[in-house]
Scaffold this active site. Structure first.
Site, PDB file in Angstrom:
ATOM      1  N   ASP A 490      42.564  46.455  17.298  1.00 31.41           N
ATOM      2  CA  ASP A 490      43.443  45.779  16.729  1.00 31.41           C
ATOM      3  C   ASP A 490      44.230  44.736  17.304  1.00 31.41           C
ATOM      4  OD1 ASP A 490      43.156  46.645  13.899  1.00 31.41           O
ATOM      5  OD2 ASP A 490      44.465  48.269  14.123  1.00 31.41           O
TER       6      ASP A 490
HETATM    7  C1  GLC Z   1      44.678  52.275  16.027  1.00 27.56           C
HETATM    8  C2  GLC Z   1      44.059  51.874  14.664  1.00 27.56           C
HETATM    9  C3  GLC Z   1      42.611  51.702  14.659  1.00 27.56           C
HETATM   10  C4  GLC Z   1      42.245  50.922  15.795  1.00 27.56           C
HETATM   11  C5  GLC Z   1      42.721  51.560  17.213  1.00 27.56           C
HETATM   12  C6  GLC Z   1      42.473  50.449  18.229  1.00 27.56           C
HETATM   13  O1  GLC Z   1      44.272  53.560  16.213  1.00 27.56           O
HETATM   14  O2  GLC Z   1      44.564  53.131  13.668  1.00 27.56           O
HETATM   15  O3  GLC Z   1      42.066  51.278  13.666  1.00 27.56           O
HETATM   16  O4  GLC Z   1      40.941  50.617  15.621  1.00 27.56           O
HETATM   17  O5  GLC Z   1      44.264  51.349  16.974  1.00 27.56           O
HETATM   18  O6  GLC Z   1      42.999  49.206  18.294  1.00 27.56           O
HETATM   19  C1  GLC Z   2      49.461  48.185  17.234  1.00 31.76           C
HETATM   20  C2  GLC Z   2      48.547  49.124  17.962  1.00 31.76           C
HETATM   21  C3  GLC Z   2      47.375  49.758  17.478  1.00 31.76           C
HETATM   22  C4  GLC Z   2      47.400  49.624  15.975  1.00 31.76           C
HETATM   23  C5  GLC Z   2      48.033  48.583  15.641  1.00 31.76           C
HETATM   24  C6  GLC Z   2      48.016  48.639  13.890  1.00 31.76           C
HETATM   25  O1  GLC Z   2      48.654  47.056  17.622  1.00 31.76           O
HETATM   26  O2  GLC Z   2      48.704  48.924  19.306  1.00 31.76           O
HETATM   27  O3  GLC Z   2      46.868  50.765  18.211  1.00 31.76           O
HETATM   28  O4  GLC Z   2      46.133  49.926  15.541  1.00 31.76           O
HETATM   29  O5  GLC Z   2      49.433  48.396  15.898  1.00 31.76           O
HETATM   30  O6  GLC Z   2      49.191  49.072  13.386  1.00 31.76           O
END
Ligand code: GLC
Ligand code: GLC
Length: 826
Positions: A490
């Site tokens: 993300d």
């Molecule tokens: C969080 C989100 C997931 C994403 C991950 C890596 O765990 O819930 O959807 O893949 O971060 O960014």
């Molecule tokens: C932030 C976090 C990630 C999560 C995203 C969406 O980027 O680092 O892990 O998935 O928020 O909420």
């Protein structure tokens, strides 16, 4: 250092001190009503949706942490204390919290009074039950006054924390001291207008008094640690008019030495049909019939005990579908109990409500929920089926998807929208797992809405086709998939270019150029594209399958070519077409995600015999060797190395975290199993098992003071080798790590996995586990699999099925009701 121990027989983790490094929590409920509960009774309850139907309050960011929960105050001749230690913090002579499967039992003892409270949500009920046993352990008679406590949330958890100008005037309650089943307090805020639901807080005896107004209960400027009512020993009989509605009932208890008494407390959620909302014509008194029905079911201790026994029996049944007996008790307790339990919790919660997720920010994630199914589908396939159809209905006609949806409405969340280009392919992964587990191909014929619009509905198979085609039709200059706002990571926001504080990295696209590409999605496409083709074939669409395989072969070649950096796979190409995750960079040289998934997809796998030179020269082995060297440390495998030390406008959120944390080089546990599985593909079970143990909480229990979080469930992140506090975990419970480590352990290390036509038996766990037995129930038949394992790198299983040697590693599915014995030698 430990703060408790596992009790495998009871399937519990036993916490023996309130002073754990962080609140260690559990979840009650696994259907519609849920509670979070810490080892000190903190936490909150909600019905289905932690944002839209919050029953009780909890304050994140509180000082001290973890105040707000369901509490019981004991007034023992003026000595006031709470058996859960918090909130009063009076020293206890004995303290113990047992977190079990869907229940928690907290025991506190002080000055000759022991209070043991069992908290659980019975199957099929929208209520949290507390079974409180008070025992006089002294040799003198005791006269006690007990005070229950809950604080009601005004239903919408976000509004509850932001809209005080309205909320401090709308709170309403009713009190029923002589209910047919004891005494009860009803929280009915907004029931007069558009809500048809209310909450009840009740005890199964006639209470001495009540409070429903928080300030009357605590006294002005007091807190939950020194509330006036319990200190005075007498309820205020206060009625809330607005302000802060709460529920407290006081129960007098007299105990001879050695005597015990059991009291039941209920917190329930009830709904009435629109035309039956009221008990009176003036529409002032709520219809309590459904609450009475609920309270009638838990009026006696026998009823409560029976409901609790049923909860235990249902877990025994659920856990019987996959179990292992090996020489390693840590492996057994994770696989048999805690990892499967965590899979249930992640299936229910997605990433919504934990001690790190407020229940407000996110509903169900498209990629999160689809991956959660991978670890859950064997537990309750029917619920996985329903979830798949719900998630698929939030897909757009072009194959892209809402990134999140609200569980209450099941509608896509517009605030976050779409544009995460990995999302569609996870739907294929979930459906493939479901089909392999159940063989229920009828799901492919289900008519499923697009964009939640039934007028746009088509078959689920058509949804899979659009998922697959979305990648086919969204490629960049190298022929790799476009990344969009982000892929699985993300925080890799290659079209974001945000220089404005507070702007969301996930939803901002200041420069969408149609150039930034993801190697990860390329590998993911190869991996799940193969499933799409296999499904198409079985769905009678051989030509579709063939065309898909052509696309997949092309993508495989592209990843091997444009995705290869020399010693590992690159991560992406940015907005300008510059590689990310390359040795040429000063930081962020190697990322974990594409390595594991590429090898899982067979990309660069030219040999699976680690003793050959061909193997050493293969891209797959080279990439995973680089992972071990560059990303590994004793606590697991980091996401990226070296972490970025400065903000890079062209990369987005990943470069906002200090190096060693979260996506910027934290050990982001979710993707470690991809490498673990990759190593089993390559026949290096010893490495796979080593990586597994580094992140698995039961193996980290002895360093709980470093790890900080629960030793029974995975955390999303462990601070990586560049972090100041390396080894410290954050974000426990709600993480895709649950599903993926269960897949890695059960299907690849222990090697028992359902496929379309049979059960694959292919253990790769290295020499440390020389013998084990797996019992697997799938499609109604039971497989008893006994493994003798040399652990030699590259060695593959030889199988005997019911005494007859077979070729290969696929045990054909047997008739329901039968038991199949498999002997496996590796
Ligand atoms: C969080 C989100 C997931 C994403 C991950 C890596 O765990 O819930 O959807 O893949 O971060 O960014
Ligand atoms: C932030 C976090 C990630 C999560 C995203 C969406 O980027 O680092 O892990 O998935 O928020 O909420």
């Amino acid at each position: 250092m430990r703060f408790g121990h596992f009790d495998d027989e009871a399937r519990e983790y036993v916490i023996t001190t309130p002073h754990t490094p962080y609140p260690w929590i559990n979840y009650l409920g696994s259907q519609e009503f849920f509670s979070l509960i810490s080892h000190q009774a903190g936490g909150y309850s909600f019905y289905r949706d932690a944002r839209m139907r919050r029953l009780t309050r909890y304050r994140y960011n509180n000082v001290p942490t973890d105040t707000g929960g369901r509490y019981l105050y004991v007034n023992d001749g003026g000595d006031v204390w709470t058996p859960s230690y918090l909130p009063v913090k009076a020293e206890l002579d004995h303290f113990e919290t047992r977190h079990g499967l869907g229940y928690t039992r907290i025991t506190g003892e002080r000055r000759g009074v022991r209070v043991e409270t069992l908290y659980f949500v019975p199957n099929g009920e929208n209520a949290e039950i507390q079974r409180i046993t008070v025992t006089n352990t002294s040799d003198a008679a005791k006269t006690l006054m007990l005070f229950t406590f809950v604080e009601f949330a005004l239903w919408n958890a976000l509004d509850d924390q932001t809209n005080y100008q309205r909320n401090l005037s709308v709170g309403e309650v009713e009190v029923e001291m002589d209910s047919p089943y004891g005494s009860a307090i009803y929280h009915k805020t907004e029931y007069r207008e558009r809500r048809n639901h209310y909450a009840v807080h009740a005890v199964n005896v006639r209470a001495a008094g009540y409070d429903t107004d928080r300030e009357a209960f605590t006294g002005e400027y007091n807190g939950l640690y020194d509330p006036q009512v319990p200190l005075s020993g007498v309820s205020g009989n206060s009625i809330a008019y607005g302000w802060y509605p709460m529920g407290s009932l006081s129960v007098p208890v007299e105990l001879a030495p050695g005597e015990s008494r059991v009291i039941t407390v209920v917190l329930g959620y009830l709904e009435n049909p629109e035309d039956q909302k009221w008990a009176d014509d003036a529409h002032q008194v709520i219809n309590k019939a459904p609450a009475h029905e609920l309270l009638a079911k838990f009026a006696t201790t026998e009823q409560v005990d029976a409901a609790f026994a049923e909860l235990g029996a249902s877990w025994t049944e659920l856990l019987s579908r996959y179990s292992v007996r090996s020489t390693d008790p840590k492996l057994d307790r994770m696989v048999n109990i805690w990892n499967q339990y965590q899979c249930m919790v992640t299936f229910n919660m997605s990433r919504s409500a934990s001690y790190f997720e407020t229940g407000i920010g996110r509903g169900m994630g498209f990629r999160d929920s689809t991956q959660d199914i991978l670890g859950f589908v064997h537990l309750v396939p029917e619920r996985a089926r329903e979830r798949i159809l719900d998630v698929a209905a939030t897909q757009f006609p072009d194959g892209s998807a809402y990134h999140q949806y609200q569980p209450l409405t099941k509608r896509g969340n517009l605030d976050v929208g779409s544009g995460f280009n990995d999302d569609p392919l996870w739907l294929v992964a979930a459906v493939a797992a479901y089909l392999k587990e159940t063989g229920d191909y009828s799901i492919l014929d289900e008519q499923v809405a697009f964009d939640n619009d039934d007028a746009l509905a088509d078959t689920l198979f058509e949804h899979l086709t659009r998922s697959f085609q979305y990648t086919v039709t969204h490629k960049g200059p190298h022929g790799l998939p476009l990344i969009g706002r982000a892929d699985w990571n993300d925080c890799l926001n290659l079209n974001c270019f945000s220089s404005t504080p507070g702007e969301s990295f996930q939803t901002t696209e200041n420069q969408s150029g149609g150039v930034a590409e993801s190697v990860f999605i390329g590998a993911q496409f190869v991996l799940y594209g193969a499933d799409y083709a296999a499904i198409a074939e079985r769905y009678g669409q051989a030509d579709v399958a063939a065309a898909a395989r052509t696309e997949i072969a092309a993508m495989k070649a592209t990843v091997e070519d444009s995705g290869w950096d020399g010693k590992w796979f690159r991560r992406a190409y940015d907005f300008y077409g510059t590689p990310i995750g390359t040795d040429e960079d000063t930081e962020g040289k190697i990322f974990i995600e594409p390595q594991g998934v590429a090898v899982m997809a067979g990309i660069g796998v030219t040999s699976t015999d680690p003793t050959t030179p061909e193997f050493a020269a293969s891209k797959a082995a080279t990439a995973l060797d680089s992972v071990g060297e560059m990303l590994g440390c004793e606590h697991g495998l980091s996401l990226v190395y070296p972490g970025y030390t400065t903000y890079r406008l062209n990369m987005g959120e990943i470069t906002t975290y200090p190096p060693g944390y979260k996506e910027n080089g934290g050990i982001f546990c979710h993707n470690n199993p991809w490498v673990i599985i990759g190593e089993t593909v390559l026949g290096r079970g010893d490495r796979a098992f080593d990586y597994y143990k580094r992140i698995t909480p039961a193996y980290r229990e002895d360093i709980s003071e470093v790890h900080k979080l629960e030793p029974y469930v995975y955390a999303q992140m462990i601070a990586g080798k560049q972090a100041a506090r390396m080894g410290e975990a954050k974000n426990s419970f709600l993480t895709g790590t649950a599903a993926w480590t269960f897949v890695a352990a059960s299907q690849y290390l222990l090697g028992v996995r359902p496929d379309y036509e049979g059960l694959v038996v292919d253990p790769q766990i290295g020499p440390e586990v020389p013998e084990f037995t797996v019992t697997r129930v799938v499609r109604g038949a039971t497989y008893e699999i006994t493994v003798r394992n040399s652990g030699t790198p590259g060695a593959r299983a030889r199988l005997t099925v019911d005494g007859n040697p077979i070729e290969g590693r696929l045990v054909p599915y047997a008739a329901p009701g039968t038991t199949v014995r498999v002997d496996c030698t590796v």
